[in-house]
Design an enzyme around this catalytic site. Structure first.
Site, short mmCIF file in Angstrom:
data_model
loop_
_atom_site.label_atom_id
_atom_site.label_comp_id
_atom_site.label_asym_id
_atom_site.label_seq_id
_atom_site.Cartn_x
_atom_site.Cartn_y
_atom_site.Cartn_z
N GLU A 165 -28.38 -78.73 -48.66
CA GLU A 165 -28.00 -77.46 -48.01
C GLU A 165 -27.04 -77.75 -46.85
O GLU A 165 -27.14 -78.83 -46.24
CB GLU A 165 -29.24 -76.79 -47.38
CG GLU A 165 -30.34 -76.49 -48.34
CD GLU A 165 -31.61 -76.03 -47.62
OE1 GLU A 165 -31.72 -76.18 -46.39
OE2 GLU A 165 -32.50 -75.52 -48.31
N ARG A 195 -37.84 -72.68 -31.73
CA ARG A 195 -38.58 -73.89 -32.13
C ARG A 195 -39.35 -74.47 -30.94
O ARG A 195 -40.47 -74.93 -31.06
CB ARG A 195 -37.59 -74.92 -32.67
CG ARG A 195 -38.23 -76.08 -33.42
CD ARG A 195 -37.17 -77.00 -34.00
NE ARG A 195 -36.66 -77.87 -32.96
CZ ARG A 195 -37.28 -78.99 -32.60
NH1 ARG A 195 -38.38 -79.35 -33.20
NH2 ARG A 195 -36.80 -79.76 -31.67
N GLU A 204 -31.99 -70.54 -39.33
CA GLU A 204 -31.08 -70.92 -38.24
C GLU A 204 -30.27 -69.70 -37.83
O GLU A 204 -29.52 -69.14 -38.62
CB GLU A 204 -30.14 -72.04 -38.75
CG GLU A 204 -29.44 -72.79 -37.65
CD GLU A 204 -30.31 -73.95 -37.09
OE1 GLU A 204 -31.43 -74.17 -37.61
OE2 GLU A 204 -29.84 -74.61 -36.15
N LYS A 244 -25.92 -77.76 -43.16
CA LYS A 244 -26.73 -77.77 -41.94
C LYS A 244 -26.05 -76.85 -40.92
O LYS A 244 -25.08 -77.23 -40.27
CB LYS A 244 -26.87 -79.18 -41.39
CG LYS A 244 -27.86 -79.25 -40.23
CD LYS A 244 -28.13 -80.70 -39.82
CE LYS A 244 -29.15 -80.78 -38.69
NZ LYS A 244 -28.67 -80.13 -37.44
N ASP A 262 -23.73 -43.95 -40.41
CA ASP A 262 -23.85 -43.35 -39.07
C ASP A 262 -24.44 -41.94 -39.17
O ASP A 262 -25.29 -41.56 -38.36
CB ASP A 262 -22.47 -43.29 -38.40
CG ASP A 262 -21.92 -44.69 -38.13
OD1 ASP A 262 -20.71 -44.84 -37.94
OD2 ASP A 262 -22.74 -45.66 -38.17
#
Ligand SMILES: NC(=O)n1nc(-c2ccco2)nc1N
Length: 318
Positions: free
Chosen positions: A112, A135, A169, A114, A36
């Protein structure tokens, strides 16, 4: 001005490094108070020299103006959706198709988690974040750059000055989802049904200050046209993403056979509650990028990947 410019660059480097340690590595090396203090110092310099208030400055994560609409973005490399598998037979059918198409050459998979969020694309030019989009229908998405900039684990500047596009994602951690719904409940507002809807709703806000308040996060899982960057497997793409300063999900495993994949998948079915984010399955991808290219895609899905879906997640409320 030179002295101020030099100090501003030093502060950019320090704040970017501390931001990376805190939000990507989850291993801060300085207390929040130090972060900060340096931010305040940079804000003061930018107030005195407005020309130093560039879009890459760590102080510019949350833009001020409210958009009246999102621009459309064309995806040069389509953002494909995954075909689904629901049981072991589906996985073995997928593996048979892969083996036949690859003429019995040897191949391996990467498994992986999801992540149950919103697929997004991030574009960088000479290492600077220049655009982020949804997307959409796979070829045309919406420009949500201002909202994605507010996700602290997204670097505004890469550790190497590369021009590339990455996919991942965006998601809302379970605890943030519970806290958000508690606030909405207090305000008599409709709660979000699940973290995915909450993340999607947050990224569709025209005011970036709302997205900034939602504690969103992201896992990157792909590099568009990775082969052009001298990468030959999906595993190497993920290592490249980490080297550039992106957050990736380390719960991944290279599996040499579909039996190993099935074992990995069954191992995760009941471990979901211990994760701090929601997953709706496991993504299985052929590891070699050359073999991915050989397998190609259908109109909307890759032939080199499949998503094993778990039954719907138990409702996350408390
Ligand atoms: N949702 C998720 O975690 N995904 N989605 C993909 C994907 C979608 C298309 C190609 O790859 N990969 C992962 N880990």
């Amino acid at each position: 001005l030179q002295a101020a410019e030099k100090r501003a660059q030093e502060l950019h480097n320090l704040l970017n490094q501390y931001n990376y340690e805190y939000y990507v590595l989850d291993q801060p090396s300085v207390p929040d108070s130090e972060y900060d203090r340096l931010t305040q110092e940079l804000l003061k310099i930018e107030e005195e020299f407005p020309e130093l208030q560039t879009s890459e400055s760590p102080t510019q994560r949350v833009g001020g103006q409210v958009l009246d609409a999102f621009k459309k973005v064309q995806h040069n490399v389509p953002m494909l959706s995954l075909a689904n598998a629901f049981n072991e037979d589906d996985l073995r059918d997928f593996d048979r198709r892969v083996r036949q198409a690859l003429d019995e050459n040897s191949y391996s998979y990467v498994c992986e988690l999801k992540i149950d969020g919103l697929a997004v694309s991030l574009k960088y030019e000479d290492g600077l974040f220049v655009q982020g989009s949804t997307r959409g229908d796979g070829t045309v998405g919406e420009d949500i750059s201002a909202n994605l900039r507010t996700i602290r684990s997204i670097p505004l500047r890469l550790r190497e000055p590369l021009t590339l596009e990455v996919r991942g994602e965006a998601f809302m951690p379970k605890q943030s989802f519970i806290a958000l719904n508690a606030i909405r409940d207090e305000k008599g507002e409709e709660p979000f049904a699940n973290p995915r809807n909450a993340a999607a709703g947050s990224l569709r806000q025209l005011d970036p200050r709302i997205a900034a308040s939602r504690n969103l996060d992201i896992f990157l899982y792909g590099v568009a046209e990775a082969e052009e960057l001298g990468v030959s497997t999906h595993s190497e793409s993920l290592e490249m993403l980490e080297r550039l300063g992106f957050k990736t999900n380390n719960e991944r495993k290279v599996c040499r056979t579909i039996d190993d994949v099935i074992q990995y998948v069954s191992g995760w079915a009941d471990k979901r509650p211990k994760l701090s984010y929601e997953i709706d399955g496991i993504v299985i991808k052929v590891n070699s990028l050359a073999q991915q290219k050989e397998l190609g895609t259908t109109a909307k899905s890759p032939r080199w990947a499949i998503a094993f879906k778990f039954p719907a997640e138990e409702v996350v409320t408390k």
